[in-house]
Design a protein around this motif. Structure first.
Motif, PDB file in Angstrom:
ATOM      1  N   LEU A   1      -0.723  -3.827  -4.652  1.00  0.00           N
ATOM      2  CA  LEU A   1      -1.158  -4.888  -3.740  1.00  0.00           C
ATOM      3  C   LEU A   1      -0.410  -6.182  -4.033  1.00  0.00           C
ATOM      4  N   ILE A   2      -0.236  -6.481  -5.299  1.00  0.00           N
ATOM      5  CA  ILE A   2       0.466  -7.696  -5.697  1.00  0.00           C
ATOM      6  C   ILE A   2       1.903  -7.688  -5.175  1.00  0.00           C
ATOM      7  N   ILE A   3       2.605  -6.576  -5.374  1.00  0.00           N
ATOM      8  CA  ILE A   3       3.986  -6.457  -4.895  1.00  0.00           C
ATOM      9  C   ILE A   3       4.035  -6.590  -3.373  1.00  0.00           C
ATOM     10  N   LEU A   4       3.087  -5.941  -2.698  1.00  0.00           N
ATOM     11  CA  LEU A   4       3.022  -6.021  -1.237  1.00  0.00           C
ATOM     12  C   LEU A   4       2.869  -7.472  -0.783  1.00  0.00           C
ATOM     13  N   LEU A   5       1.970  -8.197  -1.406  1.00  0.00           N
ATOM     14  CA  LEU A   5       1.742  -9.595  -1.033  1.00  0.00           C
ATOM     15  C   LEU A   5       2.981 -10.446  -1.329  1.00  0.00           C
ATOM     16  N   LEU A   6       3.595 -10.220  -2.487  1.00  0.00           N
ATOM     17  CA  LEU A   6       4.793 -10.982  -2.841  1.00  0.00           C
ATOM     18  C   LEU A   6       5.928 -10.710  -1.849  1.00  0.00           C
ATOM     19  N   GLU A   7       6.065  -9.463  -1.451  1.00  0.00           N
ATOM     20  CA  GLU A   7       7.114  -9.103  -0.489  1.00  0.00           C
ATOM     21  C   GLU A   7       6.899  -9.785   0.860  1.00  0.00           C
ATOM     22  N   HIS A   8       5.643 -10.147   1.142  1.00  0.00           N
ATOM     23  CA  HIS A   8       5.343 -10.801   2.421  1.00  0.00           C
ATOM     24  C   HIS A   8       5.171 -12.313   2.268  1.00  0.00           C
ATOM     25  N   GLY A   9       5.632 -12.841   1.140  1.00  0.00           N
ATOM     26  CA  GLY A   9       5.677 -14.293   0.996  1.00  0.00           C
ATOM     27  C   GLY A   9       4.530 -14.940   0.251  1.00  0.00           C
TER      28      GLY A   9
ATOM     29  N   ALA B   1      -6.843 -17.437  -2.850  1.00  0.00           N
ATOM     30  CA  ALA B   1      -5.864 -16.788  -1.973  1.00  0.00           C
ATOM     31  C   ALA B   1      -5.872 -15.280  -2.230  1.00  0.00           C
ATOM     32  N   PRO B   2      -5.315 -14.487  -1.309  1.00  0.00           N
ATOM     33  CA  PRO B   2      -5.272 -13.029  -1.522  1.00  0.00           C
ATOM     34  C   PRO B   2      -4.632 -12.637  -2.854  1.00  0.00           C
ATOM     35  N   LEU B   3      -3.590 -13.363  -3.272  1.00  0.00           N
ATOM     36  CA  LEU B   3      -2.904 -13.014  -4.520  1.00  0.00           C
ATOM     37  C   LEU B   3      -3.814 -13.237  -5.733  1.00  0.00           C
ATOM     38  N   HIS B   4      -4.678 -14.226  -5.674  1.00  0.00           N
ATOM     39  CA  HIS B   4      -5.648 -14.435  -6.756  1.00  0.00           C
ATOM     40  C   HIS B   4      -6.527 -13.194  -6.936  1.00  0.00           C
ATOM     41  N   THR B   5      -7.020 -12.694  -5.809  1.00  0.00           N
ATOM     42  CA  THR B   5      -7.922 -11.536  -5.866  1.00  0.00           C
ATOM     43  C   THR B   5      -7.191 -10.292  -6.344  1.00  0.00           C
ATOM     44  N   ALA B   6      -5.992 -10.061  -5.821  1.00  0.00           N
ATOM     45  CA  ALA B   6      -5.213  -8.891  -6.243  1.00  0.00           C
ATOM     46  C   ALA B   6      -4.903  -8.957  -7.733  1.00  0.00           C
TER      47      ALA B   6
END
Length: 218
Positions: A177-185, A164-169
């Protein structure tokens, strides 16, 4: 002189060698390599932007995919204006114009493609199941990732092997990037096929503080 010699110079990053071959044999710029893609795309995939730019000078008509990979904004936009229905086409190796623009970090071009109807949730068609958001995160590009999420990209889609994108970040250690992804679920509990969480990948790369953050909800 055959395409194999040009490939060799591209793969080794020999800009001068590429120039010399194409000056003597310009027709090679139009031939497909042994990988089934053009010499220009091969240079892009090897992250040899200077070589890709040189090859582009010898190509009479860039394809939409080549223009998106190398970042030729004017060419790509003209091709879309001429054939707007091609915005969600697939290249011979299975990638979309948006996917290529995202992977190679061409922000202005990625924004244009989305504006013209590029599907932000259209995966590659080559067995890898790569979505544009995977490409943007792999490129470590915050702005493109944010643009895709703001345009409706799903944050928890998985490519091959359950990545998933979070794995890569997490692997990249990019906290923004991690915070951005977390903020978007984005979900910290997503596991890859081998069972690894984003936190596990961060820890493996030595990003221990990030790993702890990602384990908060574990």
């Amino acid at each position: 002189m055959d395409i194999a010699q040009l490939e060799e110079q591209i793969e080794s990053g020999n800009l001068q060698g590429v120039k010399e071959i194409l000056i003597q044999h310009p027709q090679l710029a139009e031939k497909n390599t042994s990988h089934g893609i053009s010499a220009l795309l091969l240079a892009c995939y090897y992250k040899k932007q200077d070589i890709a730019n040189v090859i582009a000078e010898f190509v009479s008509d860039l394809t939409l995919f080549e223009a998106c990979a190398v970042g030729k904004f004017d060419t790509a936009t003209l091709l879309i204006f001429q054939n707007p229905e091609r915005v969600n086409d697939y290249s011979d190796d299975g990638f979309t114009p948006l996917g290529l623009a995202c992977y190679f970090g061409h922000e202005e071009l990625a924004r244009f493609l989305v504006l013209k109807g590029a599907d932000v949730n259209l995966a590659s068609k080559n067995g890898f199941n790569v979505f544009p958001i995977h490409s943007a995160v792999a490129a470590n590009n915050y702005n493109i990732t944010k643009m895709l999420l703001d345009s409706g990209a799903y944050p928890n889609v998985c490519q091959k092997a359950g990545l998933a994108p979070l794995h890569t970040a997490a692997q990249l250690g990019n906290i923004e990037l991690i915070i951005l992804l977390l903020e978007h679920g984005a979900e910290v509990s997503l596991r890859m096929e081998g069972g690894k969480l984003p936190a596990d990948l961060a820890a493996e790369k030595g990003f221990l503080e990030i790993a702890e953050i990602l384990r908060d909800d574990d």
